[in-house]
Design a protein around this motif. Structure first.
Motif, PDB file in Angstrom:
ATOM      1  N   LYS A  61     -18.480  92.218 -13.933  1.00 18.98           N
ATOM      2  CA  LYS A  61     -17.859  91.509 -15.047  1.00 18.98           C
ATOM      3  C   LYS A  61     -18.899  90.607 -15.686  1.00 18.98           C
ATOM      4  O   LYS A  61     -19.951  90.357 -15.108  1.00 18.98           O
ATOM      5  N   GLY A  62     -18.586  90.108 -16.843  1.00 18.17           N
ATOM      6  CA  GLY A  62     -19.522  89.234 -17.529  1.00 18.17           C
ATOM      7  C   GLY A  62     -19.547  87.836 -16.944  1.00 18.17           C
ATOM      8  O   GLY A  62     -18.630  87.422 -16.238  1.00 18.17           O
ATOM      9  N   LEU A  63     -20.619  87.119 -17.252  1.00 17.78           N
ATOM     10  CA  LEU A  63     -20.799  85.766 -16.731  1.00 17.78           C
ATOM     11  C   LEU A  63     -20.366  84.682 -17.711  1.00 17.78           C
ATOM     12  O   LEU A  63     -20.568  83.500 -17.445  1.00 17.78           O
ATOM     13  N   ASP A  64     -19.791  85.078 -18.827  1.00 17.58           N
ATOM     14  CA  ASP A  64     -19.502  84.102 -19.881  1.00 17.58           C
ATOM     15  C   ASP A  64     -18.620  82.952 -19.412  1.00 17.58           C
ATOM     16  O   ASP A  64     -18.679  81.858 -19.965  1.00 17.58           O
ATOM     17  N   TYR A  65     -17.788  83.171 -18.417  1.00 13.93           N
ATOM     18  CA  TYR A  65     -16.876  82.148 -17.948  1.00 13.93           C
ATOM     19  C   TYR A  65     -17.163  81.768 -16.494  1.00 13.93           C
ATOM     20  O   TYR A  65     -16.259  81.398 -15.736  1.00 13.93           O
ATOM     21  N   ASN A  66     -18.423  81.858 -16.127  1.00 17.35           N
ATOM     22  CA  ASN A  66     -18.813  81.512 -14.759  1.00 17.35           C
ATOM     23  C   ASN A  66     -19.976  80.535 -14.741  1.00 17.35           C
ATOM     24  O   ASN A  66     -21.020  80.789 -15.344  1.00 17.35           O
ATOM     25  N   ALA A  67     -19.781  79.427 -14.036  1.00 24.46           N
ATOM     26  CA  ALA A  67     -20.914  78.573 -13.723  1.00 24.46           C
ATOM     27  C   ALA A  67     -21.711  79.231 -12.593  1.00 24.46           C
ATOM     28  O   ALA A  67     -21.149  79.954 -11.762  1.00 24.46           O
ATOM     29  N   ILE A  68     -23.010  78.997 -12.581  1.00 27.09           N
ATOM     30  CA  ILE A  68     -23.873  79.580 -11.557  1.00 27.09           C
ATOM     31  C   ILE A  68     -24.672  78.492 -10.878  1.00 27.09           C
ATOM     32  O   ILE A  68     -25.234  77.613 -11.539  1.00 27.09           O
ATOM     33  N   GLY A  69     -24.709  78.546  -9.569  1.00 29.80           N
ATOM     34  CA  GLY A  69     -25.512  77.612  -8.800  1.00 29.80           C
ATOM     35  C   GLY A  69     -26.557  78.336  -7.972  1.00 29.80           C
ATOM     36  O   GLY A  69     -26.380  79.501  -7.619  1.00 29.80           O
ATOM     37  N   TRP A  70     -27.638  77.637  -7.694  1.00 31.20           N
ATOM     38  CA  TRP A  70     -28.662  78.123  -6.776  1.00 31.20           C
ATOM     39  C   TRP A  70     -28.667  77.223  -5.545  1.00 31.20           C
ATOM     40  O   TRP A  70     -28.609  75.993  -5.667  1.00 31.20           O
ATOM     41  N   PHE A  71     -28.780  77.854  -4.394  1.00 30.09           N
ATOM     42  CA  PHE A  71     -28.786  77.158  -3.126  1.00 30.09           C
ATOM     43  C   PHE A  71     -29.940  77.696  -2.272  1.00 30.09           C
ATOM     44  O   PHE A  71     -30.463  78.775  -2.531  1.00 30.09           O
ATOM     45  N   ARG A  72     -30.287  76.951  -1.258  1.00 32.91           N
ATOM     46  CA  ARG A  72     -31.245  77.451  -0.284  1.00 32.91           C
ATOM     47  C   ARG A  72     -30.849  76.915   1.087  1.00 32.91           C
ATOM     48  O   ARG A  72     -30.225  75.865   1.201  1.00 32.91           O
TER      49      ARG A  72
END
Length: 127
Positions: free
Chosen positions: A27-38
């Motif tokens: 699905k598209g990312l238009d309505y998704n926040a994205i985080g980076w973790f480690r």
């Protein structure tokens, strides 16, 4: 169902740079926040950065401010993390994760509740 795949990890010398990518499918990312973790072995997972669904808001953990830059290209369904001036202590697996966003302009890495995770990309910093 949204799936995330990280790429761009690898071996870099101390002080070097990498650009990690987080590509979405399903699905598209238009309505998704994205985080980076480690998460390094034996340590707690650390939230590094978050970008809002609209791309208008980004924030960073204090440990990476000024060295990491998050960005996104919704047309390509991809989020990027530019990592500069890496140190050996930052050798670990980096994960991207997503949260569906009711408000497209909000994202806070300190409180992001993740819906789904990628499998991670290994970053190794060594001379």
């Amino acid at each position: 169902q949204l799936q995330l795949v990280e790429s761009g990890g690898g071996l870099v010398q101390p002080g070097g740079s990498l650009r990690l990518s987080c590509a979405a499918s399903g699905k598209g990312l238009d309505y998704n926040a994205i985080g980076w973790f480690r998460q390094a072995p034996g340590k707690e997972r650390e939230g590094i950065s978050c970008i809002s669904a609209s791309g208008s808001n980004a924030n960073y953990a204090d440990s990476v401010k000024g060295r990491f830059t998050i960005s996104r290209d919704n047309a390509k369904n991809t989020v990027y993390l530019q990592i500069d001036n890496l140190t050996p202590g930052e050798t670990t697996v980096y994960y991207c994760a997503t949260k569906s966003a009711v408000v497209r302009t909000l994202c806070d890495i300190r409180s992001l509740v993740v819906d789904s995770w990628g499998k991670g990309a290994l970053v190794s910093v060594s001379s």
